[in-house]
Design a protein around this motif. Structure first.
Motif, mmCIF file in Angstrom:
data_model
loop_
_atom_site.group_PDB
_atom_site.id
_atom_site.type_symbol
_atom_site.label_atom_id
_atom_site.label_comp_id
_atom_site.label_asym_id
_atom_site.label_seq_id
_atom_site.Cartn_x
_atom_site.Cartn_y
_atom_site.Cartn_z
ATOM 1 N N GLU A 72 0.829 -1.364 0.052
ATOM 2 C CA GLU A 72 -0.028 -0.078 -0.388
ATOM 3 C C GLU A 72 0.596 1.495 -0.223
ATOM 4 O O GLU A 72 0.698 2.080 -0.603
ATOM 5 C CB GLU A 72 -1.205 0.121 1.632
ATOM 6 N N GLU A 73 2.322 1.387 0.786
ATOM 7 C CA GLU A 73 3.181 2.523 0.846
ATOM 8 C C GLU A 73 3.546 2.786 -0.971
ATOM 9 O O GLU A 73 3.917 3.814 -1.232
ATOM 10 C CB GLU A 73 4.364 1.973 2.125
ATOM 11 N N TYR A 74 3.317 1.983 -1.221
ATOM 12 C CA TYR A 74 4.635 2.214 -3.039
ATOM 13 C C TYR A 74 3.898 2.699 -3.863
ATOM 14 O O TYR A 74 1.927 3.091 -4.022
ATOM 15 C CB TYR A 74 4.533 0.536 -3.322
ATOM 16 N N ASP A 75 4.538 3.145 -4.827
ATOM 17 C CA ASP A 75 3.603 4.440 -6.152
ATOM 18 C C ASP A 75 4.727 3.652 -7.029
ATOM 19 O O ASP A 75 5.589 4.176 -7.246
ATOM 20 C CB ASP A 75 4.023 5.256 -5.500
ATOM 21 N N VAL A 76 4.820 2.326 -7.727
ATOM 22 C CA VAL A 76 5.123 1.402 -8.872
ATOM 23 C C VAL A 76 3.885 2.098 -9.935
ATOM 24 O O VAL A 76 2.975 1.746 -10.227
ATOM 25 C CB VAL A 76 5.146 0.337 -8.084
ATOM 26 N N ARG A 77 4.547 2.606 -10.921
ATOM 27 C CA ARG A 77 3.710 3.090 -12.233
ATOM 28 C C ARG A 77 3.935 1.657 -12.851
ATOM 29 O O ARG A 77 5.315 0.821 -13.295
ATOM 30 C CB ARG A 77 4.517 4.047 -12.397
ATOM 31 N N VAL A 108 9.002 2.040 -12.404
ATOM 32 C CA VAL A 108 8.105 1.416 -12.924
ATOM 33 C C VAL A 108 8.013 0.258 -13.386
ATOM 34 O O VAL A 108 9.366 0.489 -13.054
ATOM 35 C CB VAL A 108 8.552 2.697 -14.520
ATOM 36 N N VAL A 109 7.074 -0.073 -13.950
ATOM 37 C CA VAL A 109 7.503 -1.606 -14.952
ATOM 38 C C VAL A 109 6.970 -1.160 -15.827
ATOM 39 O O VAL A 109 5.450 -0.414 -16.214
ATOM 40 C CB VAL A 109 6.486 -2.562 -14.211
ATOM 41 N N ARG A 110 7.941 -1.411 -17.086
ATOM 42 C CA ARG A 110 7.601 -1.230 -17.929
ATOM 43 C C ARG A 110 7.353 -2.660 -19.222
ATOM 44 O O ARG A 110 8.004 -3.416 -19.494
ATOM 45 C CB ARG A 110 8.853 -0.165 -19.267
ATOM 46 N N ILE A 111 6.195 -2.165 -19.797
ATOM 47 C CA ILE A 111 5.437 -2.927 -20.878
ATOM 48 C C ILE A 111 6.201 -3.209 -21.635
ATOM 49 O O ILE A 111 6.138 -2.196 -22.674
ATOM 50 C CB ILE A 111 4.176 -4.338 -20.634
ATOM 51 N N GLU A 112 6.739 -3.892 -22.724
ATOM 52 C CA GLU A 112 7.370 -3.324 -24.574
ATOM 53 C C GLU A 112 7.199 -4.552 -25.272
ATOM 54 O O GLU A 112 6.279 -5.469 -24.708
ATOM 55 C CB GLU A 112 8.956 -3.290 -24.401
#
Length: 439
Positions: A72-77, A108-112
């Protein structure tokens, strides 16, 4: 792989593993680029959500380190699409399991798309090609990444793996281990600990086995606890390589050998840091569960005889280690035979030789000396080598073995004139290579 440049050139990527940033496998003086798997990470779609276990979401009495609370504390885009699972919770579970609850997740988790996930060049270095490690003709790049971590701020994921929810979760857990490794200085701990020369293939394979093996081990524990719908990562790797190409076998070897070693050494993901604190110094220690530092490398030098038209600079050498020797033999003999033949590895040195020809170009030959612990081990290798050589394709390059001393063998590869005319003499620990006749 989430390895810094100090660990890598190009390492493999299979579904559920990380990918490096580093030079492509172009031919260099040291042949330093490390082979990669040729497999493309296409997952079998899952039509049902993966089941969950009832295992509690915390391993301590402090509720603040409960994975749901941390998540809940994370802010991962998430960029480039959507994930089938909540990444923050995946990362929190990994961090808590590894007893690193304060480790920060990536930004960030980036989808490619798959076409953007190619890594490596179109071919391996010459020495690897001579041994049979090649990129498939139908591929423009050495590998296609399922996912990778180049910096701790970003996890990059191939969209092709997202159709399988359980498999995607397993992959994200693996990548999360690499983020934790970055955040907690694991790579710095491993730097310079290998007994092999700095920058050698042996050093990179060993450190890849530690880094990727521990990530694969933690991934397996994650699957057991939280995503039983996903395949066991080690079993999946074994299945993929059962009939895989030589390059695929070599690529997967550090994952399997490393995971087995970590599993034998620790009883829980929270203890993995002990492996970084006191890692094995050689692949021999890793493969045979020997205590770190218990198997020092044997003395071995390979010298260039003067005045024979073939020259070898001081920087034209490399060392490969027992894991590489074993996998090379596995391409022509059974796994048990290869393991037995590589057993007793004491050291190895490969030296590159060049000679000018009349057309203004150069010819290249290689002398790869391997010293074993005793005569019996060297004899076992020589016998397996003959079987391996007979199993090679009819159009394979010529490889010849000579034995200058009881414990030492030398493989000669490359230019036909080098292979047929070169000789190796000396004693265990000091070999001299001479090419009889003109270059």
């Amino acid at each position: 792989m989430s390895l810094r440049p100090l660990l890598l050139a190009v390492l493999l990527v299979v579904a559920g593993c990380a990918a490096p940033v580093g030079p492509s496998p172009a031919v260099t003086e040291r042949d330093s680029a490390e082979p990669s798997t040729e497999s493309t990470p296409v997952s079998t779609p899952s039509t049902q959500p993966s089941p969950r276990t009832s295992e509690p979401e915390t391993t301590t009495s402090d509720p603040s380190v409960s994975p749901p609370v941390l998540a809940e504390e994370y802010d991962v885009r998430v960029a480039g699409g959507s994930l089938p699972v909540e990444y923050g919770l995946v990362f929190a579970r990994v961090a808590v399991a590894m007893d690193r609850p304060t480790a920060e997740p990536p930004s960030v988790v980036r989808i490619e798309p798959t076409e953007s996930m190619g890594l490596g060049g179109a071919e391996y270095p010459e020495f690897y090609r001579l041994l049979g490690f090649r990129v498939s003709e139908d591929r423009e790049r050495a590998l296609t990444a399922a996912a990778y971590v180049a910096t701790p701020e970003a996890v990059v994921v191939n969209e092709a793996i997202l159709a399988d929810e359980a498999g995607a979760e397993s992959t994200l857990a693996h990548e999360s281990v690499h983020v934790v490794q970055y955040r907690t200085g694991a790579f710095e701990q491993l730097a310079g600990t290998a007994a092999a020369p700095s920058g050698s293939t042996a050093e990179r394979l060993l450190q890849a086995a530690i880094v990727e093996g521990s990530a694969t081990y933690v991934e397996g524990e994650y699957v057991r606890r939280y995503a039983p719908g996903a395949a066991s990562p080690t079993e999946s790797l074994r299945t993929r390589t059962a009939n895989g190409s030589p390059a695929e076998r070599l690529g997967v070897a550090p994952y399997l050998a490393g995971a087995r070693y970590v599993d034998a050494r620790v009883s829980d993901p929270g203890e993995v840091r002990a492996v970084y604190d006191d890692p094995p110094r050689t692949a021999e220690e890793l493969l045979h569960d020997r205590p770190p530092g218990s198997e020092p490398v044997a003395p071995l030098t390979v010298r260039d005889a003067p005045r024979d038209d073939w020259t070898s600079g001081a920087d034209a050498t490399d060392t490969y280690g027992e894991l590489f020797v074993r996998v090379t033999l596995e391409t022509g003999v059974g796994e048990a035979t290869a393991a037995d033949a590589a057993h007793g590895w004491g050291n190895d040195v490969r030296r590159r030789f060049v000679a000018a020809d009349g057309a203004g170009s150069t010819r290249t030959g290689y002398a790869w000396a391997i010293r074993f612990d005793d005569d019996a081990n060297a004899t076992a290798f020589a016998a397996a080598f003959e079987t391996w050589r007979e199993a090679r394709p009819a159009n394979a390059s010529t490889v010849r073995l000579v034995r200058p001393a009881p414990e030492t063998v030398v493989l000669l590869l490359g230019d036909e004139r080098f292979v047929t005319r070169a000789s190796a003499s000396g004693r265990d620990g000091a070999v001299t290579v001479r090419v009889n006749g003109s270059g």
